[in-house]
Design an enzyme around this catalytic site. Structure first.
Site, PDB file in Angstrom:
ATOM      1  CB  SER A 201      33.610   4.580  -6.400  1.00  0.00           C
ATOM      2  OG  SER A 201      34.248   4.242  -5.335  1.00  0.00           O
TER       3      SER A 201
ATOM      4  CD  GLN B 156      37.564   1.138  -2.849  1.00  0.00           C
ATOM      5  OE1 GLN B 156      38.397   1.884  -3.514  1.00  0.00           O
ATOM      6  NE2 GLN B 156      37.944   0.072  -2.636  1.00  0.00           N
TER       7      GLN B 156
ATOM      8  CG  ASP C  30      34.395  -6.604  -5.572  1.00  0.00           C
ATOM      9  OD1 ASP C  30      35.145  -5.521  -6.324  1.00  0.00           O
ATOM     10  OD2 ASP C  30      34.639  -6.061  -4.236  1.00  0.00           O
TER      11      ASP C  30
HETATM   12  C1  S3P Z   1      35.010  -1.521  -1.968  1.00  0.00           C
HETATM   13  C2  S3P Z   1      34.181  -1.155  -2.656  1.00  0.00           C
HETATM   14  C3  S3P Z   1      34.415  -1.333  -4.298  1.00  0.00           C
HETATM   15  C4  S3P Z   1      35.059  -2.752  -4.458  1.00  0.00           C
HETATM   16  C5  S3P Z   1      36.024  -3.055  -3.458  1.00  0.00           C
HETATM   17  C6  S3P Z   1      35.635  -2.879  -2.117  1.00  0.00           C
HETATM   18  C7  S3P Z   1      34.751  -1.209  -0.346  1.00  0.00           C
HETATM   19  O1  S3P Z   1      35.259  -0.615  -4.729  1.00  0.00           O
HETATM   20  O2  S3P Z   1      35.274  -3.257  -5.694  1.00  0.00           O
HETATM   21  O3  S3P Z   1      36.711  -4.472  -3.539  1.00  0.00           O
HETATM   22  O4  S3P Z   1      35.183  -1.785   0.599  1.00  0.00           O
HETATM   23  O5  S3P Z   1      34.170   0.089  -0.218  1.00  0.00           O
HETATM   24  P1  S3P Z   1      34.479   0.851  -5.620  1.00  0.00           P
HETATM   25  O6  S3P Z   1      33.976   1.423  -4.442  1.00  0.00           O
HETATM   26  O7  S3P Z   1      35.812   1.775  -5.980  1.00  0.00           O
HETATM   27  O8  S3P Z   1      34.050   0.462  -6.684  1.00  0.00           O
END
Ligand code: S3P
Length: 426
Positions: free
Chosen positions: A149, A151, A312
Protein backbone atom coordinates in the site's frame (compact mmCIF):
# COMPACT_ATOMS: atom_id res chain seq x y z
CA UNK A 1 -7.31 15.80 -17.53
CA UNK A 2 -7.75 17.48 -14.18
CA UNK A 3 -4.72 17.26 -11.89
CA UNK A 4 -3.72 13.90 -10.47
CA UNK A 5 -5.42 13.11 -7.18
CA UNK A 6 -2.58 11.16 -5.55
CA UNK A 7 0.01 13.79 -6.48
CA UNK A 8 -2.26 16.69 -5.42
CA UNK A 9 -2.75 15.26 -1.90
CA UNK A 10 1.01 14.97 -1.49
CA UNK A 11 1.75 18.40 -2.95
CA UNK A 12 -0.69 20.09 -0.55
CA UNK A 13 0.51 18.17 2.50
CA UNK A 14 4.16 18.82 1.79
CA UNK A 15 3.47 22.50 1.08
CA UNK A 16 1.86 22.53 4.54
CA UNK A 17 5.11 21.19 6.04
CA UNK A 18 7.32 23.65 4.16
CA UNK A 19 8.07 27.09 5.55
CA UNK A 20 6.88 29.85 3.22
CA UNK A 21 4.48 30.02 0.30
CA UNK A 22 4.20 27.22 -2.24
CA UNK A 23 2.16 27.51 -5.41
CA UNK A 24 0.38 24.55 -6.93
CA UNK A 25 -1.16 24.73 -10.40
CA UNK A 26 -3.71 22.30 -11.86
CA UNK A 27 -4.61 21.00 -8.39
CA UNK A 28 -7.06 18.08 -8.46
CA UNK A 29 -10.75 19.05 -8.60
CA UNK A 30 -11.68 15.93 -6.59
CA UNK A 31 -13.74 16.02 -3.40
CA UNK A 32 -10.97 13.88 -1.85
CA UNK A 33 -8.34 16.55 -2.38
CA UNK A 34 -10.76 19.26 -1.20
CA UNK A 35 -10.98 17.27 2.06
CA UNK A 36 -7.19 17.37 2.36
CA UNK A 37 -7.21 21.15 1.88
CA UNK A 38 -9.85 21.74 4.51
CA UNK A 39 -7.98 19.56 7.02
CA UNK A 40 -4.80 21.56 6.33
CA UNK A 41 -6.67 24.83 6.84
CA UNK A 42 -7.94 23.53 10.17
CA UNK A 43 -4.27 22.90 11.05
CA UNK A 44 -3.42 26.55 10.44
CA UNK A 45 -2.23 26.50 6.82
CA UNK A 46 -3.38 29.50 4.78
CA UNK A 47 -4.78 28.59 1.38
CA UNK A 48 -5.68 31.00 -1.42
CA UNK A 49 -7.62 29.44 -4.29
CA UNK A 50 -7.97 30.71 -7.83
CA UNK A 51 -9.79 27.91 -9.67
CA UNK A 52 -7.34 25.01 -9.70
CA UNK A 53 -4.37 27.23 -8.82
CA UNK A 54 -3.46 27.43 -5.14
CA UNK A 55 -1.11 29.34 -2.90
CA UNK A 56 -0.38 27.60 0.39
CA UNK A 57 1.41 29.46 3.15
CA UNK A 58 2.74 27.66 6.18
CA UNK A 59 5.05 28.33 9.07
CA UNK A 60 6.61 24.92 8.53
CA UNK A 61 6.62 21.43 10.02
CA UNK A 62 6.76 22.69 13.63
CA UNK A 63 4.21 25.43 13.08
CA UNK A 64 0.99 23.47 12.56
CA UNK A 65 -1.60 24.22 15.23
CA UNK A 66 -4.08 22.03 17.08
CA UNK A 67 -7.38 21.78 15.17
CA UNK A 68 -10.47 22.99 17.03
CA UNK A 69 -12.64 20.08 15.86
CA UNK A 70 -12.18 16.57 14.44
CA UNK A 71 -10.60 16.61 10.98
CA UNK A 72 -13.10 15.32 8.43
CA UNK A 73 -11.37 13.32 5.68
CA UNK A 74 -14.67 12.65 3.89
CA UNK A 75 -14.34 9.57 1.68
CA UNK A 76 -10.58 9.88 1.32
CA UNK A 77 -8.30 7.09 2.54
CA UNK A 78 -5.23 8.96 1.29
CA UNK A 79 -6.12 12.04 3.37
CA UNK A 80 -6.57 10.01 6.52
CA UNK A 81 -3.60 7.67 6.21
CA UNK A 82 -1.06 10.30 5.11
CA UNK A 83 -2.22 12.95 7.59
CA UNK A 84 -1.98 10.40 10.41
CA UNK A 85 1.75 10.13 9.66
CA UNK A 86 2.14 13.90 9.87
CA UNK A 87 0.01 14.33 13.00
CA UNK A 88 1.75 11.57 14.99
CA UNK A 89 4.85 13.77 15.27
CA UNK A 90 3.08 17.04 16.20
CA UNK A 91 2.88 18.26 19.79
CA UNK A 92 -0.92 18.37 19.95
CA UNK A 93 -3.90 16.04 19.93
CA UNK A 94 -6.12 15.63 16.88
CA UNK A 95 -8.90 13.37 15.68
CA UNK A 96 -9.25 12.06 12.14
CA UNK A 97 -12.68 10.98 10.99
CA UNK A 98 -14.58 10.51 7.75
CA UNK A 99 -17.76 9.32 6.10
CA UNK A 100 -19.35 5.93 6.75
CA UNK A 101 -17.25 4.20 4.09
CA UNK A 102 -13.97 5.62 5.39
CA UNK A 103 -14.91 4.80 8.99
CA UNK A 104 -15.31 1.17 7.97
CA UNK A 105 -11.89 0.86 6.28
CA UNK A 106 -8.84 -0.78 7.91
CA UNK A 107 -6.50 1.60 9.75
CA UNK A 108 -4.53 -0.95 11.80
CA UNK A 109 -2.09 -1.04 8.88
CA UNK A 110 -0.95 2.51 9.78
CA UNK A 111 -1.59 2.34 13.53
CA UNK A 112 0.85 -0.53 13.99
CA UNK A 113 3.92 1.05 12.35
CA UNK A 114 3.15 4.45 13.88
CA UNK A 115 2.95 2.83 17.32
CA UNK A 116 6.33 1.18 16.67
CA UNK A 117 7.61 4.72 16.13
CA UNK A 118 6.23 5.64 19.55
CA UNK A 119 2.99 7.28 18.41
CA UNK A 120 -0.01 7.37 20.69
CA UNK A 121 -3.14 6.47 18.69
CA UNK A 122 -6.53 5.14 19.75
CA UNK A 123 -9.08 3.87 17.27
CA UNK A 124 -12.44 2.23 17.04
CA UNK A 125 -11.11 -1.33 16.87
CA UNK A 126 -8.63 -0.55 14.08
CA UNK A 127 -10.96 1.87 12.33
CA UNK A 128 -11.58 5.64 12.33
CA UNK A 129 -12.14 7.85 14.19
CA UNK A 130 -8.46 7.95 15.10
CA UNK A 131 -7.44 9.92 18.17
CA UNK A 132 -3.80 10.91 17.74
CA UNK A 133 -1.96 12.26 20.77
CA UNK A 134 1.02 13.63 18.89
CA UNK A 135 4.46 14.23 20.37
CA UNK A 136 7.83 15.35 19.09
CA UNK A 137 9.81 12.29 20.16
CA UNK A 138 8.99 9.74 17.41
CA UNK A 139 11.60 7.02 16.86
CA UNK A 140 12.97 6.18 13.42
CA UNK A 141 12.19 2.60 12.36
CA UNK A 142 12.88 0.09 9.63
CA UNK A 143 9.51 -1.31 8.64
CA UNK A 144 8.49 -3.96 6.13
CA UNK A 145 5.00 -3.41 4.72
CA UNK A 146 2.52 -6.19 5.45
CA UNK A 147 0.10 -4.93 2.79
CA UNK A 148 1.30 -3.52 -0.52
CA UNK A 149 0.00 0.00 0.00
CA UNK A 150 1.41 3.35 -1.10
CA UNK A 151 -0.74 5.01 1.54
CA UNK A 152 0.91 3.03 4.34
CA UNK A 153 4.40 3.56 2.90
CA UNK A 154 3.71 7.30 2.63
CA UNK A 155 2.30 7.52 6.15
CA UNK A 156 5.51 6.06 7.61
CA UNK A 157 7.81 8.23 5.48
CA UNK A 158 5.89 11.36 6.49
CA UNK A 159 6.13 10.38 10.17
CA UNK A 160 9.84 9.75 9.54
CA UNK A 161 10.30 13.43 8.67
CA UNK A 162 9.88 14.35 12.33
CA UNK A 163 11.55 11.25 13.85
CA UNK A 164 15.22 11.37 14.73
CA UNK A 165 17.36 9.21 12.45
CA UNK A 166 16.73 7.03 9.40
CA UNK A 167 13.22 5.74 8.74
CA UNK A 168 13.14 3.02 6.11
CA UNK A 169 10.15 1.32 4.52
CA UNK A 170 10.56 -1.94 2.63
CA UNK A 171 7.94 -3.07 0.13
CA UNK A 172 7.85 -6.50 -1.48
CA UNK A 173 5.66 -5.29 -4.33
CA UNK A 174 6.11 -1.98 -6.07
CA UNK A 175 3.46 0.63 -5.24
CA UNK A 176 3.07 4.17 -6.57
CA UNK A 177 6.10 6.29 -5.63
CA UNK A 178 4.66 9.83 -5.65
CA UNK A 179 5.61 10.48 -2.02
CA UNK A 180 9.26 9.71 -2.66
CA UNK A 181 9.27 11.94 -5.75
CA UNK A 182 7.36 14.80 -4.09
CA UNK A 183 9.66 14.75 -1.05
CA UNK A 184 12.59 15.17 -3.43
CA UNK A 185 10.80 18.12 -5.05
CA UNK A 186 10.52 19.76 -1.62
CA UNK A 187 14.25 19.36 -1.03
CA UNK A 188 14.20 16.26 1.21
CA UNK A 189 16.84 13.62 0.50
CA UNK A 190 15.10 10.32 -0.13
CA UNK A 191 17.08 7.15 -0.62
CA UNK A 192 15.45 4.48 -2.75
CA UNK A 193 16.70 1.21 -4.16
CA UNK A 194 16.47 -2.54 -4.27
CA UNK A 195 16.25 -4.09 -0.84
CA UNK A 196 18.87 -6.75 -0.23
CA UNK A 197 16.93 -9.95 -0.65
CA UNK A 198 17.73 -12.60 -3.13
CA UNK A 199 15.30 -13.31 -5.92
CA UNK A 200 12.65 -10.90 -4.66
CA UNK A 201 11.29 -7.68 -6.05
CA UNK A 202 11.67 -5.88 -2.71
CA UNK A 203 12.53 -2.17 -2.70
CA UNK A 204 13.18 0.36 0.03
CA UNK A 205 12.61 4.08 0.54
CA UNK A 206 14.23 5.97 3.41
CA UNK A 207 14.30 9.49 4.86
CA UNK A 208 16.45 11.04 7.56
CA UNK A 209 14.75 13.06 10.25
CA UNK A 210 14.27 15.63 11.45
CA UNK A 211 13.91 16.99 7.93
CA UNK A 212 13.15 20.48 6.65
CA UNK A 213 11.04 21.14 3.55
CA UNK A 214 11.40 24.23 1.37
CA UNK A 215 8.41 25.91 -0.31
CA UNK A 216 8.08 25.13 -4.02
CA UNK A 217 6.16 26.00 -7.19
CA UNK A 218 4.51 22.91 -8.62
CA UNK A 219 2.46 21.92 -11.64
CA UNK A 220 0.32 18.80 -11.16
CA UNK A 221 0.14 16.47 -14.19
CA UNK A 222 -3.21 15.18 -15.44
CA UNK A 223 -4.63 12.16 -13.63
CA UNK A 224 -3.78 8.89 -15.42
CA UNK A 225 -6.38 6.92 -13.44
CA UNK A 226 -9.10 9.36 -14.54
CA UNK A 227 -7.79 9.19 -18.12
CA UNK A 228 -8.02 5.38 -18.01
CA UNK A 229 -11.82 5.46 -18.52
CA UNK A 230 -11.55 7.60 -21.63
CA UNK A 231 -8.64 5.59 -22.99
CA UNK A 232 -10.52 2.32 -22.51
CA UNK A 233 -13.67 3.68 -24.19
CA UNK A 234 -11.76 5.08 -27.17
CA UNK A 235 -9.72 1.89 -27.56
CA UNK A 236 -12.81 -0.32 -27.69
CA UNK A 237 -15.09 1.87 -29.81
CA UNK A 238 -14.14 1.37 -33.48
CA UNK A 239 -13.25 4.52 -35.40
CA UNK A 240 -12.30 6.43 -32.26
CA UNK A 241 -9.21 8.51 -31.99
CA UNK A 242 -8.16 10.18 -28.77
CA UNK A 243 -5.10 11.91 -27.42
CA UNK A 244 -4.82 12.70 -23.72
CA UNK A 245 -2.19 15.40 -23.22
CA UNK A 246 -0.15 16.52 -20.21
CA UNK A 247 -1.01 13.42 -18.26
CA UNK A 248 1.12 11.74 -15.61
CA UNK A 249 2.87 8.67 -17.02
CA UNK A 250 4.73 7.58 -13.88
CA UNK A 251 5.60 3.90 -14.55
CA UNK A 252 3.93 2.86 -11.26
CA UNK A 253 0.61 4.24 -12.58
CA UNK A 254 0.32 3.29 -16.25
CA UNK A 255 0.52 -0.48 -16.18
CA UNK A 256 -3.10 -0.61 -17.35
CA UNK A 257 -1.87 0.55 -20.76
CA UNK A 258 0.20 -2.65 -20.98
CA UNK A 259 -2.93 -4.64 -20.13
CA UNK A 260 -4.87 -2.90 -22.91
CA UNK A 261 -2.05 -3.70 -25.34
CA UNK A 262 -2.12 -7.35 -24.22
CA UNK A 263 -5.81 -7.31 -25.14
CA UNK A 264 -4.77 -6.23 -28.65
CA UNK A 265 -5.78 -2.58 -28.23
CA UNK A 266 -3.93 0.31 -29.83
CA UNK A 267 -2.57 2.66 -27.11
CA UNK A 268 0.82 4.35 -26.85
CA UNK A 269 2.64 6.88 -24.69
CA UNK A 270 4.29 9.68 -26.64
CA UNK A 271 6.55 12.63 -25.80
CA UNK A 272 7.53 11.98 -22.21
CA UNK A 273 9.08 14.83 -20.22
CA UNK A 274 9.34 15.51 -16.49
CA UNK A 275 7.78 18.04 -14.10
CA UNK A 276 8.83 18.14 -10.42
CA UNK A 277 10.32 14.63 -10.68
CA UNK A 278 7.11 13.20 -12.21
CA UNK A 279 7.06 11.85 -15.80
CA UNK A 280 4.44 13.62 -17.93
CA UNK A 281 3.43 12.86 -21.50
CA UNK A 282 0.57 12.18 -23.88
CA UNK A 283 -1.34 8.98 -24.42
CA UNK A 284 -2.63 8.26 -27.94
CA UNK A 285 -5.44 5.79 -28.56
CA UNK A 286 -7.07 4.41 -31.71
CA UNK A 287 -10.28 2.45 -31.52
CA UNK A 288 -10.46 -1.01 -32.98
CA UNK A 289 -12.50 -4.05 -32.26
CA UNK A 290 -10.83 -6.75 -34.19
CA UNK A 291 -10.33 -10.14 -32.67
CA UNK A 292 -9.49 -9.13 -29.08
CA UNK A 293 -7.86 -11.82 -27.06
CA UNK A 294 -5.65 -12.39 -24.09
CA UNK A 295 -2.75 -13.68 -26.18
CA UNK A 296 -1.44 -17.24 -26.41
CA UNK A 297 -3.58 -18.90 -23.76
CA UNK A 298 -6.44 -16.57 -24.59
CA UNK A 299 -7.73 -15.52 -21.17
CA UNK A 300 -6.11 -12.40 -19.65
CA UNK A 301 -4.81 -13.15 -16.16
CA UNK A 302 -3.83 -10.40 -13.76
CA UNK A 303 -2.20 -11.59 -10.54
CA UNK A 304 0.87 -11.28 -8.33
CA UNK A 305 3.35 -8.43 -8.28
CA UNK A 306 1.57 -6.18 -10.81
CA UNK A 307 -1.69 -5.99 -8.86
CA UNK A 308 -0.84 -2.98 -6.59
CA UNK A 309 0.08 -0.92 -9.66
CA UNK A 310 -3.25 -1.68 -11.33
CA UNK A 311 -5.40 -1.56 -8.23
CA UNK A 312 -7.59 1.45 -9.14
CA UNK A 313 -8.09 0.25 -12.73
CA UNK A 314 -9.16 -3.32 -11.91
CA UNK A 315 -12.95 -2.75 -11.99
CA UNK A 316 -12.55 -1.13 -15.41
CA UNK A 317 -10.30 -3.95 -16.66
CA UNK A 318 -12.82 -6.51 -15.38
CA UNK A 319 -15.56 -4.79 -17.41
CA UNK A 320 -13.35 -4.71 -20.51
CA UNK A 321 -12.51 -8.37 -19.97
CA UNK A 322 -16.10 -9.22 -20.86
CA UNK A 323 -15.31 -8.08 -24.42
CA UNK A 324 -12.21 -10.25 -24.79
CA UNK A 325 -11.99 -13.73 -26.27
CA UNK A 326 -11.33 -15.94 -23.23
CA UNK A 327 -12.38 -13.23 -20.75
CA UNK A 328 -10.29 -12.09 -17.79
CA UNK A 329 -9.24 -13.44 -14.41
CA UNK A 330 -8.06 -11.16 -11.62
CA UNK A 331 -6.47 -12.70 -8.49
CA UNK A 332 -4.32 -11.61 -5.51
CA UNK A 333 -6.51 -8.51 -5.31
CA UNK A 334 -8.24 -8.96 -1.94
CA UNK A 335 -7.39 -5.29 -1.26
CA UNK A 336 -10.24 -4.43 -3.62
CA UNK A 337 -12.62 -5.55 -0.90
CA UNK A 338 -11.48 -2.73 1.43
CA UNK A 339 -11.53 0.19 -0.98
CA UNK A 340 -14.27 2.86 -1.02
CA UNK A 341 -16.63 -0.10 -1.48
CA UNK A 342 -16.10 -3.86 -1.78
CA UNK A 343 -15.07 -3.50 -5.40
CA UNK A 344 -15.04 -7.24 -6.11
CA UNK A 345 -18.67 -7.57 -5.02
CA UNK A 346 -19.75 -4.32 -6.71
CA UNK A 347 -18.06 -5.23 -10.01
CA UNK A 348 -19.47 -8.76 -10.03
CA UNK A 349 -23.00 -7.62 -9.19
CA UNK A 350 -23.11 -4.94 -11.87
CA UNK A 351 -21.43 -7.01 -14.58
CA UNK A 352 -23.96 -9.77 -13.98
CA UNK A 353 -26.76 -7.19 -14.26
CA UNK A 354 -25.38 -6.38 -17.73
CA UNK A 355 -25.47 -10.05 -18.74
CA UNK A 356 -21.88 -11.13 -18.06
CA UNK A 357 -20.94 -14.47 -16.54
CA UNK A 358 -18.85 -13.74 -13.44
CA UNK A 359 -17.27 -16.00 -10.86
CA UNK A 360 -16.26 -14.30 -7.61
CA UNK A 361 -13.27 -15.33 -5.44
CA UNK A 362 -12.09 -14.01 -2.09
CA UNK A 363 -9.21 -12.29 -3.87
CA UNK A 364 -10.65 -11.47 -7.27
CA UNK A 365 -13.02 -12.51 -10.02
CA UNK A 366 -13.27 -14.25 -13.36
CA UNK A 367 -15.34 -12.73 -16.16
CA UNK A 368 -16.17 -14.85 -19.20
CA UNK A 369 -15.86 -13.29 -22.64
CA UNK A 370 -16.70 -12.23 -25.15
CA UNK A 371 -20.26 -11.38 -24.28
CA UNK A 372 -22.62 -8.76 -25.64
CA UNK A 373 -23.35 -6.53 -22.65
CA UNK A 374 -26.86 -5.15 -22.29
CA UNK A 375 -27.87 -1.89 -20.66
CA UNK A 376 -28.94 -2.27 -17.03
CA UNK A 377 -29.57 -0.43 -13.80
CA UNK A 378 -26.20 -0.04 -12.07
CA UNK A 379 -25.67 0.41 -8.34
CA UNK A 380 -22.13 1.79 -7.89
CA UNK A 381 -22.26 1.33 -4.09
CA UNK A 382 -21.44 5.06 -3.80
CA UNK A 383 -18.01 4.29 -5.22
CA UNK A 384 -16.64 6.69 -7.84
CA UNK A 385 -14.50 4.13 -9.65
CA UNK A 386 -17.39 1.66 -9.96
CA UNK A 387 -19.66 4.39 -11.37
CA UNK A 388 -17.05 5.40 -13.97
CA UNK A 389 -16.12 1.82 -14.94
CA UNK A 390 -19.79 1.07 -15.59
CA UNK A 391 -20.32 4.29 -17.54
CA UNK A 392 -17.71 2.89 -19.95
CA UNK A 393 -19.32 -0.56 -19.90
CA UNK A 394 -22.59 1.24 -20.76
CA UNK A 395 -21.00 2.70 -23.90
CA UNK A 396 -20.09 -0.82 -25.01
CA UNK A 397 -23.53 -2.25 -24.16
CA UNK A 398 -26.69 -2.55 -26.22
CA UNK A 399 -29.52 -0.43 -24.78
CA UNK A 400 -29.79 2.09 -21.99
CA UNK A 401 -27.92 2.00 -18.69
CA UNK A 402 -28.93 3.95 -15.62
CA UNK A 403 -26.34 4.53 -12.89
CA UNK A 404 -27.87 5.46 -9.54
CA UNK A 405 -26.08 8.00 -7.29
CA UNK A 406 -23.83 8.76 -10.27
CA UNK A 407 -22.75 12.02 -8.64
CA UNK A 408 -20.36 9.94 -6.50
CA UNK A 409 -17.86 10.37 -9.37
CA UNK A 410 -17.06 13.75 -7.75
CA UNK A 411 -14.95 11.92 -5.17
CA UNK A 412 -12.19 11.83 -7.79
CA UNK A 413 -13.53 13.37 -11.00
CA UNK A 414 -16.47 15.84 -10.79
CA UNK A 415 -16.30 16.71 -14.50
CA UNK A 416 -16.37 13.06 -15.64
CA UNK A 417 -19.81 12.95 -17.32
CA UNK A 418 -19.49 16.40 -18.87
CA UNK A 419 -16.11 15.53 -20.35
CA UNK A 420 -17.40 12.17 -21.57
CA UNK A 421 -20.34 13.88 -23.33
CA UNK A 422 -17.91 16.28 -24.95
CA UNK A 423 -15.76 13.57 -26.57
CA UNK A 424 -18.38 10.98 -27.52
CA UNK A 425 -20.04 11.33 -30.91
CA UNK A 426 -23.31 9.59 -31.61
C1 S3P B 1 -3.36 5.81 -3.29
C2 S3P B 1 -2.96 4.51 -3.12
C3 S3P B 1 -3.83 3.36 -3.39
C4 S3P B 1 -5.01 3.74 -4.26
C5 S3P B 1 -5.67 5.01 -3.84
C6 S3P B 1 -4.68 6.17 -3.82
C7 S3P B 1 -2.42 6.88 -2.95
O1 S3P B 1 -4.30 2.88 -2.15
O2 S3P B 1 -5.96 2.70 -4.29
O3 S3P B 1 -6.72 5.32 -4.73
O4 S3P B 1 -2.63 8.05 -3.32
O5 S3P B 1 -1.40 6.57 -2.30
P1 S3P B 1 -3.42 1.84 -1.29
O6 S3P B 1 -2.10 2.45 -1.14
O7 S3P B 1 -4.08 1.70 0.05
O8 S3P B 1 -3.45 0.57 -2.08
Amino acid sequence: MPGDKSISHRAAMMAALAEGTSSIRNFSTSADCAATLSCLEALGVQIQRDGTDLLLTSVGIDGLRAPKAPLDCGNSGTTMRLLAGILAGQDFTSTLTGDESLRSRPMQRIIEPLQMMGANISSNDGRAPLLIKGHRGLKAVKYELLVASAQVKSCILLAGLSAKGRTEVIENQTTRDHTERMLSSFGVQVETGKAEREGEDARFAAVNGPARLSARDLLIPGDASSAAYFIAAAALLPGSSLEVTDVGVNPTRVLFLDQLRTMGLDVEIIGVGEDNHEPVGSIRVRGSRQQLSGGSDSRITIRGLVVPQLIDELPLLAALGSQIEGGIEIRDAAELRVKESDRIAATALNLRAMGADVEEFDDGLRVAGPVELRGAKIDPHRDHRIAMAFAIAALLAEGETEITDAECVAVSFPEFFELLESVVTR
